[in-house]
Design a protein around this motif. Structure first.
Motif, PDB file in Angstrom:
ATOM      1  N   MET A   1      36.639  47.710  42.720  1.00 49.51           N
ATOM      2  CA  MET A   1      36.575  46.755  41.629  1.00 49.51           C
ATOM      3  C   MET A   1      35.575  45.651  41.955  1.00 49.51           C
ATOM      4  O   MET A   1      35.584  45.098  43.063  1.00 49.51           O
ATOM      5  N   SER A   3      35.346  42.681  40.440  1.00 49.53           N
ATOM      6  CA  SER A   3      35.889  41.339  40.237  1.00 49.53           C
ATOM      7  C   SER A   3      37.253  41.202  40.904  1.00 49.53           C
ATOM      8  O   SER A   3      38.002  42.172  41.029  1.00 49.53           O
ATOM      9  N   ASP A   4      37.543  39.976  41.313  1.00 50.72           N
ATOM     10  CA  ASP A   4      38.881  39.669  41.818  1.00 50.72           C
ATOM     11  C   ASP A   4      39.838  39.358  40.680  1.00 50.72           C
ATOM     12  O   ASP A   4      41.030  39.659  40.755  1.00 50.72           O
ATOM     13  N   ALA A 165      40.273  44.661  37.611  1.00 42.84           N
ATOM     14  CA  ALA A 165      40.512  43.637  38.635  1.00 42.84           C
ATOM     15  C   ALA A 165      41.975  43.672  39.033  1.00 42.84           C
ATOM     16  O   ALA A 165      42.835  44.025  38.214  1.00 42.84           O
TER      17      ALA A 165
END
Length: 322
Positions: A1, A3-4, A165
């Motif tokens: 992924m 993005s966090d 995310a």
């Protein structure tokens, strides 16, 4: 992924939450159905004031945390859209406002000569007054400077965001009614009139009447004077009512007679995302993800934006490793 965190929603709650997370080092994407300029936040009057929000005690703490941040931002109003302005809230004494009022610097009882005709009590104070177009632009720039991004894209489900995310922050406001789904979320319709400012340099608000549907407020902004307003529960109509506009101008003109002759520049309608209580909590998502809810702020989204963003970010911190 990549993005966090995915933050859903680009109103003031979503953008502020995204800024706090990005500045804490998280890789943040904001997904939004509409650009910030088309959200309810964009048409708000812009005064810091805890209004139509529950629970009151927590809302007071969130509001005071936001007040501290906004007071700092007021040093650069042309950049941030935030300035400190003096004004009067009529119809309530300091002790009637709630515990938060005792912690607002400079808030005091208004003297008899400081109140308009028809009001026997009120308070005087300098508070943040936000030009929301400038402020939303500022938040977007600040987010991007911290490495975050904003994408205009429809979100059909929370699970859709969770596939991109490990943490999703739900700042969808009224949209949470269908997205969660949460039937307790409902609109409180607010209509405003923008007129040429005839020389008013202080804001004015008054305590709502018994049914709370009609309110009185005047906010001097760089683009004109914002006159309000209404608070119509469960009303979905986004079209300005000419009859309501005339009533708003009439009510505000009783406080500032010069407004009766001011040229009308425009009309605005926004649907405040109300709920019995703000939902600011976390829950697990299928597959091991985590969902943080931050919605239902009623008429005080601007007022509690930073306080709620900080609290939401703390919930995210428990879900993702540093």
């Amino acid at each position: 992924m990549a993005s966090d965190v995915i933050v859903i929603g680009a109103g003031v709650i979503g953008l502020t939450s995204a800024v706090v997370l990005a500045e804490r080092g998280r890789r943040v994407e904001v997904w939004t159905r509409s650009p910030s300029a088309e959200t309810t936040s964009a048409v708000a009057g812009g005064l810091w004031w805890p209004y139509r929000i529950e629970p009151r005690d927590r809302a007071g703490d969130w509001a005071l945390a936001s007040l501290a941040v906004m007071t700092g931002l007021a040093g650069r109003p042309e950049r941030t859209g935030v300035r400190l302005a003096g004004g009067t809230h009529a119809g309530q004494a300091p002790g009637e406002l709630g515990a938060w009022a005792a912690r607002v610097p400079g808030l005091r009882a208004a003297g008899a000569g400081e109140l308009p005709r028809g009001y026997d009590r009120g308070v005087r104070v300098r508070l943040p007054l936000l030009d929301m177009t400038t402020h939303l632009d500022y938040l977007t720039r600040r987010l991007r400077a911290a490495g975050g991004t904003v994408a205009v894209r429809p979100v059909d489900s929370l699970a859709q965001a969770a596939r991109s995310a490990p943490v999703v922050v739900n700042c969808t406001g009224l949209g949470a009614r269908d997205l969660v789904p949460d039937p307790s979320v409902h609109p409180v319709r607010g209509q405003l009139v923008v007129v040429e400012n005839p020389g008013i340099d202080e804001w004015f608000t008054a305590a709502a009447d018994d049914d709370g549907a009609d309110t009185v407020y005047v906010f001097p902004q760089p683009y004109g004077a914002v006159l309000g307003g209404t608070a119509q529960e469960h009303a979905w109509d986004r079209d300005p009512s000419p009859r309501t506009a005339r009533a708003i101008i009439s009510r505000c003109s009783r406080v500032f007679p010069r407004l009766a002759r001011a040229r009308v520049l425009g009309h605005r309608v926004g649907l405040r995302p109300a709920r019995p209580r703000v939902r600011l909590e976390a829950e697990p998502l299928p597959g091991g993800g985590r969902l943080v809810h931050n919605y239902g702020h009623g008429g005080a989204g601007i007022t509690v934006s930073w306080g709620c963003a900080l609290a939401a970010a703390d919930l995210v911190e428990t879900a993702t490793p540093s």
